[in-house]
Design an enzyme around this catalytic site. Structure first.
Site, PDB file in Angstrom:
ATOM      1  N   GLU A  47      21.363 -29.884 -12.898  1.00 24.51           N
ATOM      2  CA  GLU A  47      22.374 -29.733 -13.959  1.00 24.51           C
ATOM      3  C   GLU A  47      23.529 -28.827 -13.525  1.00 24.51           C
ATOM      4  OE1 GLU A  47      20.766 -28.379 -17.683  1.00 24.51           O
ATOM      5  OE2 GLU A  47      22.676 -28.625 -18.731  1.00 24.51           O
ATOM      6  N   LYS A  95      15.614 -23.749 -24.358  1.00 23.91           N
ATOM      7  CA  LYS A  95      15.949 -24.687 -23.277  1.00 23.91           C
ATOM      8  C   LYS A  95      16.914 -23.995 -22.309  1.00 23.91           C
ATOM      9  CE  LYS A  95      18.285 -28.176 -21.140  1.00 23.91           C
ATOM     10  NZ  LYS A  95      19.497 -28.083 -20.323  1.00 23.91           N
ATOM     11  N   ASP A 115       4.050 -24.140 -10.527  1.00 23.58           N
ATOM     12  CA  ASP A 115       3.685 -25.207 -11.461  1.00 23.58           C
ATOM     13  C   ASP A 115       4.547 -25.021 -12.715  1.00 23.58           C
ATOM     14  OD1 ASP A 115       2.591 -26.800 -13.424  1.00 23.58           O
ATOM     15  OD2 ASP A 115       0.526 -26.456 -12.806  1.00 23.58           O
ATOM     16  N   HIS A 156      31.087 -25.646 -18.931  1.00 26.66           N
ATOM     17  CA  HIS A 156      30.111 -26.633 -18.491  1.00 26.66           C
ATOM     18  C   HIS A 156      30.810 -27.902 -18.030  1.00 26.66           C
ATOM     19  CE1 HIS A 156      26.248 -28.579 -18.265  1.00 26.66           C
ATOM     20  NE2 HIS A 156      26.660 -29.550 -19.077  1.00 26.66           N
TER      21      HIS A 156
HETATM   22  C1  LIG Z   1      30.498 -21.754 -15.912  1.00 26.73           C
HETATM   23  C2  LIG Z   1      30.973 -20.341 -16.122  1.00 26.73           C
HETATM   24  C3  LIG Z   1      30.100 -19.376 -15.336  1.00 26.73           C
HETATM   25  C4  LIG Z   1      32.416 -20.209 -15.618  1.00 26.73           C
HETATM   26  O1  LIG Z   1      32.932 -18.987 -16.017  1.00 26.73           O
HETATM   27  P1  LIG Z   1      34.306 -18.410 -15.441  1.00 26.73           P
HETATM   28  O2  LIG Z   1      34.903 -17.545 -16.492  1.00 26.73           O
HETATM   29  O3  LIG Z   1      35.130 -19.525 -14.908  1.00 26.73           O
HETATM   30  O4  LIG Z   1      33.782 -17.533 -14.243  1.00 26.73           O
HETATM   31  P2  LIG Z   1      34.621 -16.472 -13.368  1.00 26.73           P
HETATM   32  O5  LIG Z   1      35.720 -17.212 -12.679  1.00 26.73           O
HETATM   33  O6  LIG Z   1      34.961 -15.266 -14.191  1.00 26.73           O
HETATM   34  O7  LIG Z   1      33.535 -16.055 -12.274  1.00 26.73           O
HETATM   35  C5  LIG Z   1      32.578 -15.038 -12.508  1.00 26.73           C
HETATM   36  C6  LIG Z   1      31.389 -15.313 -11.617  1.00 26.73           C
HETATM   37  O8  LIG Z   1      30.696 -16.500 -12.067  1.00 26.73           O
HETATM   38  C7  LIG Z   1      30.241 -17.220 -10.924  1.00 26.73           C
HETATM   39  N1  LIG Z   1      30.957 -18.517 -10.859  1.00 26.73           N
HETATM   40  C8  LIG Z   1      32.044 -18.895 -11.536  1.00 26.73           C
HETATM   41  N2  LIG Z   1      32.400 -20.162 -11.213  1.00 26.73           N
HETATM   42  C9  LIG Z   1      31.499 -20.567 -10.298  1.00 26.73           C
HETATM   43  C10 LIG Z   1      31.337 -21.769  -9.577  1.00 26.73           C
HETATM   44  N3  LIG Z   1      32.161 -22.802  -9.715  1.00 26.73           N
HETATM   45  N4  LIG Z   1      30.309 -21.860  -8.728  1.00 26.73           N
HETATM   46  C11 LIG Z   1      29.455 -20.826  -8.559  1.00 26.73           C
HETATM   47  N5  LIG Z   1      29.564 -19.657  -9.202  1.00 26.73           N
HETATM   48  C12 LIG Z   1      30.584 -19.526 -10.062  1.00 26.73           C
HETATM   49  C13 LIG Z   1      30.567 -16.379  -9.697  1.00 26.73           C
HETATM   50  O9  LIG Z   1      29.484 -15.549  -9.384  1.00 26.73           O
HETATM   51  C14 LIG Z   1      31.755 -15.586 -10.173  1.00 26.73           C
HETATM   52  O10 LIG Z   1      31.893 -14.361  -9.478  1.00 26.73           O
HETATM   53  P3  LIG Z   1      32.854 -14.278  -8.178  1.00 26.73           P
HETATM   54  O11 LIG Z   1      32.174 -15.005  -7.100  1.00 26.73           O
HETATM   55  O12 LIG Z   1      34.143 -14.960  -8.549  1.00 26.73           O
HETATM   56  O13 LIG Z   1      32.992 -12.839  -7.978  1.00 26.73           O
HETATM   57  C15 LIG Z   1      30.936 -19.948 -17.634  1.00 26.73           C
HETATM   58  O14 LIG Z   1      31.808 -20.790 -18.342  1.00 26.73           O
HETATM   59  C16 LIG Z   1      29.544 -20.068 -18.238  1.00 26.73           C
HETATM   60  O15 LIG Z   1      28.684 -19.226 -18.028  1.00 26.73           O
HETATM   61  N6  LIG Z   1      29.305 -21.098 -19.055  1.00 26.73           N
HETATM   62  C17 LIG Z   1      27.986 -21.370 -19.591  1.00 26.73           C
HETATM   63  C18 LIG Z   1      27.376 -22.475 -18.792  1.00 26.73           C
HETATM   64  C19 LIG Z   1      25.934 -22.731 -19.164  1.00 26.73           C
HETATM   65  O16 LIG Z   1      25.301 -21.991 -19.887  1.00 26.73           O
HETATM   66  N7  LIG Z   1      25.392 -23.808 -18.630  1.00 26.73           N
HETATM   67  C20 LIG Z   1      24.054 -24.210 -18.887  1.00 26.73           C
HETATM   68  C21 LIG Z   1      24.050 -25.660 -19.247  1.00 26.73           C
HETATM   69  S1  LIG Z   1      24.307 -25.916 -20.972  1.00 26.73           S
HETATM   70  C22 LIG Z   1      22.662 -25.993 -21.566  1.00 26.73           C
HETATM   71  O17 LIG Z   1      21.905 -26.794 -21.111  1.00 26.73           O
HETATM   72  C23 LIG Z   1      22.059 -24.918 -22.414  1.00 26.73           C
HETATM   73  C24 LIG Z   1      22.515 -24.644 -23.801  1.00 26.73           C
HETATM   74  C25 LIG Z   1      23.957 -24.256 -23.816  1.00 26.73           C
HETATM   75  O18 LIG Z   1      22.340 -25.728 -24.680  1.00 26.73           O
HETATM   76  C26 LIG Z   1      21.632 -23.482 -24.237  1.00 26.73           C
HETATM   77  C27 LIG Z   1      21.905 -22.975 -25.608  1.00 26.73           C
HETATM   78  O19 LIG Z   1      22.358 -23.739 -26.478  1.00 26.73           O
HETATM   79  O20 LIG Z   1      21.608 -21.772 -25.829  1.00 26.73           O
HETATM   80  N1  LIG Z   2      -3.477 -26.364 -16.508  1.00 31.90           N
HETATM   81  C1  LIG Z   2      -2.965 -25.991 -15.332  1.00 31.90           C
HETATM   82  O1  LIG Z   2      -2.000 -25.256 -15.297  1.00 31.90           O
HETATM   83  C2  LIG Z   2      -3.598 -26.491 -14.066  1.00 31.90           C
HETATM   84  C3  LIG Z   2      -2.960 -26.249 -12.853  1.00 31.90           C
HETATM   85  N2  LIG Z   2      -3.538 -26.645 -11.666  1.00 31.90           N
HETATM   86  C4  LIG Z   2      -2.914 -26.440 -10.358  1.00 31.90           C
HETATM   87  O2  LIG Z   2      -3.620 -25.373  -9.702  1.00 31.90           O
HETATM   88  C5  LIG Z   2      -2.805 -24.816  -8.687  1.00 31.90           C
HETATM   89  C6  LIG Z   2      -2.851 -23.305  -8.740  1.00 31.90           C
HETATM   90  O3  LIG Z   2      -4.182 -22.871  -8.654  1.00 31.90           O
HETATM   91  P1  LIG Z   2      -4.543 -21.600  -7.759  1.00 31.90           P
HETATM   92  O4  LIG Z   2      -5.970 -21.272  -8.063  1.00 31.90           O
HETATM   93  O5  LIG Z   2      -3.544 -20.545  -7.953  1.00 31.90           O
HETATM   94  O6  LIG Z   2      -4.337 -22.135  -6.294  1.00 31.90           O
HETATM   95  P2  LIG Z   2      -5.396 -22.405  -5.132  1.00 31.90           P
HETATM   96  O7  LIG Z   2      -6.501 -23.297  -5.557  1.00 31.90           O
HETATM   97  O8  LIG Z   2      -4.616 -22.824  -3.932  1.00 31.90           O
HETATM   98  O9  LIG Z   2      -6.061 -20.977  -4.920  1.00 31.90           O
HETATM   99  C7  LIG Z   2      -5.396 -19.865  -4.393  1.00 31.90           C
HETATM  100  C8  LIG Z   2      -5.985 -19.520  -3.043  1.00 31.90           C
HETATM  101  O10 LIG Z   2      -5.302 -18.428  -2.490  1.00 31.90           O
HETATM  102  C9  LIG Z   2      -6.255 -17.547  -1.931  1.00 31.90           C
HETATM  103  N3  LIG Z   2      -5.641 -16.214  -1.834  1.00 31.90           N
HETATM  104  C10 LIG Z   2      -5.267 -15.635  -0.672  1.00 31.90           C
HETATM  105  N4  LIG Z   2      -4.735 -14.413  -0.911  1.00 31.90           N
HETATM  106  C11 LIG Z   2      -4.764 -14.222  -2.234  1.00 31.90           C
HETATM  107  C12 LIG Z   2      -4.344 -13.147  -3.065  1.00 31.90           C
HETATM  108  N5  LIG Z   2      -3.808 -12.031  -2.585  1.00 31.90           N
HETATM  109  N6  LIG Z   2      -4.498 -13.289  -4.401  1.00 31.90           N
HETATM  110  C13 LIG Z   2      -5.014 -14.419  -4.933  1.00 31.90           C
HETATM  111  N7  LIG Z   2      -5.449 -15.469  -4.175  1.00 31.90           N
HETATM  112  C14 LIG Z   2      -5.325 -15.375  -2.839  1.00 31.90           C
HETATM  113  C15 LIG Z   2      -7.440 -17.643  -2.870  1.00 31.90           C
HETATM  114  O11 LIG Z   2      -8.621 -17.205  -2.279  1.00 31.90           O
HETATM  115  C16 LIG Z   2      -7.459 -19.133  -3.162  1.00 31.90           C
HETATM  116  O12 LIG Z   2      -8.185 -19.799  -2.171  1.00 31.90           O
HETATM  117  C17 LIG Z   2      -1.410 -25.350  -8.894  1.00 31.90           C
HETATM  118  O13 LIG Z   2      -1.186 -26.370  -7.936  1.00 31.90           O
HETATM  119  C18 LIG Z   2      -1.504 -25.963 -10.284  1.00 31.90           C
HETATM  120  O14 LIG Z   2      -0.564 -27.024 -10.414  1.00 31.90           O
HETATM  121  C19 LIG Z   2      -4.773 -27.227 -11.652  1.00 31.90           C
HETATM  122  C20 LIG Z   2      -5.433 -27.476 -12.820  1.00 31.90           C
HETATM  123  C21 LIG Z   2      -4.890 -27.185 -14.114  1.00 31.90           C
END
Ligand SMILES: CC(C)(COP(=O)([O-])OP(=O)([O-])OC[C@H]1O[C@@H](n2cnc3c(N)ncnc32)[C@H](O)[C@@H]1OP(=O)([O-])[O-])[C@@H](O)C(=O)NCCC(=O)NCCSC(=O)C[C@@](C)(O)CC(=O)[O-]
Ligand SMILES: NC(=O)C1=CN([C@@H]2O[C@H](COP(=O)(O)OP(=O)(O)OC[C@H]3O[C@@H](n4cnc5c(N)ncnc54)[C@H](O)[C@@H]3O)[C@@H](O)[C@H]2O)C=CC1
Length: 442
Positions: A85, A272, A288, A385
């Site tokens: 997006e 969202k 996950d 956006h």
């Molecule tokens: C889009 C902006 C950021 C522009 O905003 P702007 O005023 O044009 O930004 P700016 O020119 O002042 O730039 C400030 C900084 O923004 C970044 N920036 C600025 N432009 C860019 C670019 N082109 N590419 C990458 N980074 C960019 C960059 O870090 C930049 O810093 P700088 O580098 O200039 O020092 C602003 O209008 C904004 O935040 N809009 C909101 C957009 C948004 O929320 N999108 C999500 C999708 S909509 C949705 O799905 C969710 C929603 C909305 O339904 C959730 C809800 O309802 O709550």
């Molecule tokens: N409802 C859900 O969310 C479900 C998710 N899954 C899936 O299960 C997976 C995640 O399960 P996990 O048990 O996390 O993965 P996993 O089965 O790969 O286990 C983690 C492994 O990392 C090892 N390990 C090494 N260093 C570790 C440390 N410092 N701390 C913890 N573990 C360490 C553990 O011994 C273990 O073998 C994901 O792929 C997920 O999509 C599976 C079933 C249901």
């Protein structure tokens, strides 16, 4: 890795793509293989894909962007975000730029305590069954831990047993549900497989002590003992924009927060927006994301009404934002060590523990939400956006290379970000085929 990692890369989006890669490569001392991974020239190979899922016939790519300017607990993070997006990455960078000027995000995360559920039926007297399970607590924990001695050696594993009695969904004539919760510390893993093994492993013992019958044995994705929280506190003058004073922008954000608190229809969209950021980092780092989504929305429903995961209010000349949500993440396990892209993303992220990772995720969610609410509460979402969406519209209309930017700019200028308009503009341009190095994000 360079000693001087900073997420404040002013104008990064205006650099040509290869220059962006070169800067990141230098900052993180990326190998050629890691750079190829980012370029999509190596990626997830088919034979690994074939080992990961069933009926594999290919792989699927998404754009990977870097969320910039983020500072959490005094540390800078460049956030890898895999998302389709437009404006999501820009928005998180925008918000983080303002928040870092205000001192950055402050975040914290709980330990990795997960819940394994065991459902018992036909247990007779509920009070007696409950007592018997609690009396056998140490035995149940020892049995659970016997399935994962390595996890116990790391300091994790099963820690506690709780028993819940839930009213029967059929009403008073049905048997109340008796649910055993195993509380399991998954340490650096998300933990699903570990928890499921333990839950299945203790089921025969629970049947034995209750005389009942166990059906489901599975983790809960409502990981409400594994919460992460982030806050920020922005002085109002930092919010001034669009010719409006900071007070006005802050009021718009606070009103949006009130709306989401009062109305589930609005809260769903608010959340969202939060998940726009969290899902993108989750996908990039091999998490996950279905589990994160399920946990977040179930948590949002606690108390019986669907509510926003984040809230905003005015306090003593500041806009204050807070977010809290369950984040069952992993630094190991699942696809994390298998998917080469997740490995590069985690290297960029620089988190040294799963708790640190969770704090960054929470801050990203709050930043994403701030950017959306700031736009919604003032000039509206379409301005920022649609300016970025214009590039996707240009590509849909057939523009390629340098034409994309030209068509997008003309679309925004024309005020009609529509495919037909883009086709019309494209037809009026002279043909050109620029190299990848000229692609910027202006
Ligand atoms: C889009 C902006 C950021 C522009 O905003 P702007 O005023 O044009 O930004 P700016 O020119 O002042 O730039 C400030 C900084 O923004 C970044 N920036 C600025 N432009 C860019 C670019 N082109 N590419 C990458 N980074 C960019 C960059 O870090 C930049 O810093 P700088 O580098 O200039 O020092 C602003 O209008 C904004 O935040 N809009 C909101 C957009 C948004 O929320 N999108 C999500 C999708 S909509 C949705 O799905 C969710 C929603 C909305 O339904 C959730 C809800 O309802 O709550
Ligand atoms: N409802 C859900 O969310 C479900 C998710 N899954 C899936 O299960 C997976 C995640 O399960 P996990 O048990 O996390 O993965 P996993 O089965 O790969 O286990 C983690 C492994 O990392 C090892 N390990 C090494 N260093 C570790 C440390 N410092 N701390 C913890 N573990 C360490 C553990 O011994 C273990 O073998 C994901 O792929 C997920 O999509 C599976 C079933 C249901």
């Amino acid at each position: 890795m360079s000693d001087t990692v900073t997420s404040r890369l002013a104008g990064f989006h205006k650099l040509p793509l290869e220059e962006r890669l070169a800067r990141i490569g230098q900052m993180f001392r990326l190998t050629e293989a890691e750079l190829d991974q980012l370029r999509g020239e190596s990626g997830l190979d088919l034979s690994t894909a074939n080992q990961m899922i069933e009926n594999a016939v290919g792989t699927f790519s998404l754009p990977l962007g870097l969320g910039l300017n983020l500072n959490v607990n005094g540390r800078d993070y460049l956030v890898p975000m895999a998302v389709e997006e437009p404006s999501v990455v820009a928005a998180v960078s925008f918000a983080s730029k303002i928040v870092r000027e205000a001192g950055g995000f402050v975040a914290e995360a709980d330990e990795s305590m997960m819940i394994g559920q065991v459902q018992v039926s036909n247990y007779g007297d509920a009070g007696i069954a409950r007592e018997r399970i609690l009396d056998a607590k140490e035995q149940i924990l020892a049995l659970a831990n016997s399935f994962h001695p390595a996890m116990v050696a790391r300091g994790g594993g099963a820690k506690d047993v709780e028993v819940r009695l839930l009213p029967a969904p059929e009403g008073p004539r049905g048997e109340p549900l008796l649910i055993v919760h195993l509380l399991i510390d998954a340490q650096e893993a998300m933990g699903a497989n570990l928890i499921n093994t333990m839950a299945e492993g203790v089921a025969p013992l629970i049947e034995q002590v209750t005389g009942g019958r166990v059906y489901l044995r599975i983790l809960s994705n409502l990981a409400d003992k594994r919460l992460a929280r982030a806050t920020c506190r922005i002085p109002l003058p930092l919010l001034a924009d669009f010719g409006l004073p900071g007070e006005e922008i802050a009021e718009g954000i606070a009103q949006a927060s009130r709306f989401a608190e009062a109305d589930p229809y609005r809260a769903a969209t608010h959340n969202k927006g939060v998940m726009n950021g969290i899902d993108a980092v989750a996908i990039a780092t091999g998490q996950d994301w279905r589990s994160i989504e399920a946990g977040a929305h179930a948590f949002a429903c606690r108390g019986g009404q669907y509510r926003p995961l984040s809230t905003w209010y005015l306090e003593e000349g500041h806009l204050v934002g807070r977010i809290e949500l369950p984040l069952a993440l992993g630094m190991v396990g699942g696809p994390i060590k298998i998917h080469p892209g997740a490995q590069v993303a985690l290297k960029l992220m620089r988190a040294t523990s799963v708790r640190e990772l969770s704090m960054v995720f929470a801050a990203v969610g709050l930043a994403q939400n701030f950017a959306a609410l700031r736009a919604l509460g003032s000039v509206g979402i379409q301005k920022g956006h649609m300016a970025m969406h214009a590039r996707s519209v240009a590509v849909t209309a057939g523009a390629r290379g340098g034409d994309v930017e030209k068509v997008a700019n003309l679309l925004v200028k024309a005020g009609h970000v529509k495919v037909e308009k883009a086709r019309e503009i494209l037809a009026s341009l002279p043909p050109e085929t620029p190299a990848i190095a000229t692609l910027t994000n202006g």
